[in-house]
Design a protein around this motif. Structure first.
Motif, PDB file in Angstrom:
ATOM      1  N   SER A   1      89.123 128.532  17.222  1.00 22.05           N
ATOM      2  CA  SER A   1      90.290 129.188  16.731  1.00 22.05           C
ATOM      3  C   SER A   1      91.487 129.674  17.671  1.00 22.05           C
ATOM      4  O   SER A   1      92.525 129.397  17.454  1.00 22.05           O
ATOM      5  CB  SER A   1      89.698 130.592  16.129  1.00 22.05           C
ATOM      6  OG  SER A   1      89.076 131.663  17.293  1.00 22.05           O
ATOM      7  N   LYS A   2      91.121 129.769  18.978  1.00 20.55           N
ATOM      8  CA  LYS A   2      91.983 129.981  19.882  1.00 20.55           C
ATOM      9  C   LYS A   2      92.826 128.786  20.149  1.00 20.55           C
ATOM     10  O   LYS A   2      93.950 128.724  20.407  1.00 20.55           O
ATOM     11  CB  LYS A   2      91.416 130.497  21.260  1.00 20.55           C
ATOM     12  CG  LYS A   2      91.073 132.025  21.324  1.00 20.55           C
ATOM     13  CD  LYS A   2      90.576 132.475  22.448  1.00 20.55           C
ATOM     14  CE  LYS A   2      89.950 134.097  22.301  1.00 20.55           C
ATOM     15  NZ  LYS A   2      89.648 134.446  23.879  1.00 20.55           N
ATOM     16  N   VAL A   3      92.154 127.733  20.257  1.00 16.23           N
ATOM     17  CA  VAL A   3      92.775 126.392  20.484  1.00 16.23           C
ATOM     18  C   VAL A   3      93.747 126.135  19.191  1.00 16.23           C
ATOM     19  O   VAL A   3      94.526 125.579  19.621  1.00 16.23           O
ATOM     20  CB  VAL A   3      91.616 125.263  20.654  1.00 16.23           C
ATOM     21  CG1 VAL A   3      92.204 123.891  20.553  1.00 16.23           C
ATOM     22  CG2 VAL A   3      90.942 125.393  21.932  1.00 16.23           C
ATOM     23  N   LYS A   4      93.271 126.438  17.921  1.00 13.36           N
ATOM     24  CA  LYS A   4      94.185 125.967  16.990  1.00 13.36           C
ATOM     25  C   LYS A   4      95.568 126.976  16.928  1.00 13.36           C
ATOM     26  O   LYS A   4      96.489 126.582  16.907  1.00 13.36           O
ATOM     27  CB  LYS A   4      93.627 126.681  15.791  1.00 13.36           C
ATOM     28  CG  LYS A   4      92.614 125.589  15.157  1.00 13.36           C
ATOM     29  CD  LYS A   4      91.928 126.015  13.744  1.00 13.36           C
ATOM     30  CE  LYS A   4      90.751 125.243  13.230  1.00 13.36           C
ATOM     31  NZ  LYS A   4      90.142 125.583  12.184  1.00 13.36           N
ATOM     32  N   GLU A   5      95.355 128.254  17.624  1.00 12.66           N
ATOM     33  CA  GLU A   5      96.460 129.145  17.747  1.00 12.66           C
ATOM     34  C   GLU A   5      97.436 128.340  18.770  1.00 12.66           C
ATOM     35  O   GLU A   5      98.465 128.188  18.660  1.00 12.66           O
ATOM     36  CB  GLU A   5      96.127 130.524  18.169  1.00 12.66           C
ATOM     37  CG  GLU A   5      95.481 131.310  17.427  1.00 12.66           C
ATOM     38  CD  GLU A   5      95.020 132.422  17.895  1.00 12.66           C
ATOM     39  OE1 GLU A   5      95.361 132.663  19.137  1.00 12.66           O
ATOM     40  OE2 GLU A   5      94.155 133.290  17.066  1.00 12.66           O
ATOM     41  N   VAL A   6      96.679 127.827  20.092  1.00 12.62           N
ATOM     42  CA  VAL A   6      97.699 127.306  21.110  1.00 12.62           C
ATOM     43  C   VAL A   6      98.295 125.816  20.443  1.00 12.62           C
ATOM     44  O   VAL A   6      99.381 125.720  20.751  1.00 12.62           O
ATOM     45  CB  VAL A   6      96.556 126.768  22.243  1.00 12.62           C
ATOM     46  CG1 VAL A   6      97.260 125.924  23.030  1.00 12.62           C
ATOM     47  CG2 VAL A   6      96.211 128.151  22.743  1.00 12.62           C
ATOM     48  N   SER A   7      97.466 125.257  19.497  1.00 17.41           N
ATOM     49  CA  SER A   7      98.142 124.042  18.988  1.00 17.41           C
ATOM     50  C   SER A   7      99.182 124.341  18.166  1.00 17.41           C
ATOM     51  O   SER A   7     100.131 123.410  17.954  1.00 17.41           O
ATOM     52  CB  SER A   7      97.157 123.050  18.382  1.00 17.41           C
ATOM     53  OG  SER A   7      96.477 123.940  17.457  1.00 17.41           O
ATOM     54  N   GLN A   8      99.177 125.491  17.470  1.00 19.17           N
ATOM     55  CA  GLN A   8     100.297 125.960  16.780  1.00 19.17           C
ATOM     56  C   GLN A   8     101.488 126.144  17.593  1.00 19.17           C
ATOM     57  O   GLN A   8     102.711 125.741  16.933  1.00 19.17           O
ATOM     58  CB  GLN A   8      99.763 127.085  15.698  1.00 19.17           C
ATOM     59  CG  GLN A   8     100.746 127.731  14.856  1.00 19.17           C
ATOM     60  CD  GLN A   8     101.258 126.576  13.879  1.00 19.17           C
ATOM     61  OE1 GLN A   8     100.226 125.871  13.251  1.00 19.17           O
ATOM     62  NE2 GLN A   8     102.352 126.525  13.292  1.00 19.17           N
ATOM     63  N   ASP A   9     101.277 126.767  18.686  1.00 19.77           N
ATOM     64  CA  ASP A   9     102.495 126.989  19.452  1.00 19.77           C
ATOM     65  C   ASP A   9     102.974 125.579  19.920  1.00 19.77           C
ATOM     66  O   ASP A   9     103.798 125.417  20.093  1.00 19.77           O
ATOM     67  CB  ASP A   9     101.771 127.762  20.733  1.00 19.77           C
ATOM     68  CG  ASP A   9     101.675 129.338  20.180  1.00 19.77           C
ATOM     69  OD1 ASP A   9     101.929 129.759  19.266  1.00 19.77           O
ATOM     70  OD2 ASP A   9     100.886 129.926  21.380  1.00 19.77           O
ATOM     71  N   ILE A  10     102.154 124.917  20.469  1.00 22.18           N
ATOM     72  CA  ILE A  10     102.577 123.151  20.523  1.00 22.18           C
ATOM     73  C   ILE A  10     103.327 122.550  19.583  1.00 22.18           C
ATOM     74  O   ILE A  10     104.502 122.183  19.747  1.00 22.18           O
ATOM     75  CB  ILE A  10     101.251 122.517  21.154  1.00 22.18           C
ATOM     76  CG1 ILE A  10     100.756 122.837  22.490  1.00 22.18           C
ATOM     77  CG2 ILE A  10     101.939 121.063  21.183  1.00 22.18           C
ATOM     78  CD1 ILE A  10      99.595 122.280  22.737  1.00 22.18           C
ATOM     79  N   ALA A  11     103.056 122.865  18.355  1.00 23.70           N
ATOM     80  CA  ALA A  11     103.860 122.406  17.320  1.00 23.70           C
ATOM     81  C   ALA A  11     104.953 123.143  16.948  1.00 23.70           C
ATOM     82  O   ALA A  11     105.931 122.500  16.807  1.00 23.70           O
ATOM     83  CB  ALA A  11     102.746 122.685  15.876  1.00 23.70           C
ATOM     84  N   ASP A  12     105.048 124.337  17.442  1.00 24.92           N
ATOM     85  CA  ASP A  12     106.368 125.223  17.287  1.00 24.92           C
ATOM     86  C   ASP A  12     107.379 124.782  18.430  1.00 24.92           C
ATOM     87  O   ASP A  12     108.556 124.846  18.367  1.00 24.92           O
ATOM     88  CB  ASP A  12     106.093 126.578  17.271  1.00 24.92           C
ATOM     89  CG  ASP A  12     105.420 127.051  16.162  1.00 24.92           C
ATOM     90  OD1 ASP A  12     105.360 126.169  15.150  1.00 24.92           O
ATOM     91  OD2 ASP A  12     105.005 128.163  16.115  1.00 24.92           O
ATOM     92  N   GLY A  13     107.165 123.882  19.381  1.00 25.77           N
ATOM     93  CA  GLY A  13     107.754 123.439  20.540  1.00 25.77           C
ATOM     94  C   GLY A  13     107.975 124.401  21.580  1.00 25.77           C
ATOM     95  O   GLY A  13     108.618 124.171  22.446  1.00 25.77           O
TER      96      GLY A  13
END
Length: 149
Positions: free
Chosen positions: A78-90
């Motif tokens: 779940s933390k990795v998903k949050e981080v990948s969401q941050d990456i997707a946000d740029g």
């Protein structure tokens, strides 16, 4: 047996006048019911039962550690998903954060794996010790029976 029967009749006969006179009935019956006779011997656990109990303990300990590892893995996911969401946000800092989270997850996973292996080995050794002790006691008991014959 006639002695026990005679004794019972005497007690009933002596209790009857008290019961008629208004004495509580529980007094007469509790005197008769308070004496128990038991001729059974407590049964000790067999070697098989002891081994089963030990193996159940080992299985439970290993299962608990594995469940802990699964829970940590899902939390890290779940933390990795949050981080990948941050990456997707740029977000520029997301890359460093993702790497940090990946490293933490890997370290925690390795730590839990090591703990589970150590705990499993400890319980396994304990089970072997108990099984060998039980086997030794059984052998001694068998030797004792043979020597009596």
């Amino acid at each position: 047996m006639p002695f026990v029967t005679e004794l019972t009749f005497r007690r009933l006969a002596s209790a009857a006048p008290r019961m008629i006179a208004g004495a509580p009935r529980a007094t007469a019956t509790s005197t008769l019911q308070s004496r128990y006779l038991s001729s059974t011997v407590p049964r000790a656990k067999t070697v098989t039962e002891t081994a089963k109990d030990t193996l159940k303990t080992v299985d439970r300990a290993v299962s608990d550690k594995l469940v802990d590892g699964i829970n940590v893995g899902s939390a890290m996911a779940s933390k990795v998903k949050e981080v990948s969401q941050d990456i997707a946000d740029g977000t520029a800092t997301a890359t460093g954060k993702a790497q940090q989270m990946r490293n933490e997850a890997e370290a925690k996973g390795n730590e839990l794996k090591h703990d589970a292996e150590v705990k499993g080995q400890d319980v396994k050794e304990s089970a072997k010790d108990k099984a060998s002790q039980a086997a030794e006691k059984t052998k001694q008991a068998a030797d004792g029976v043979k020597s009596r014959m």
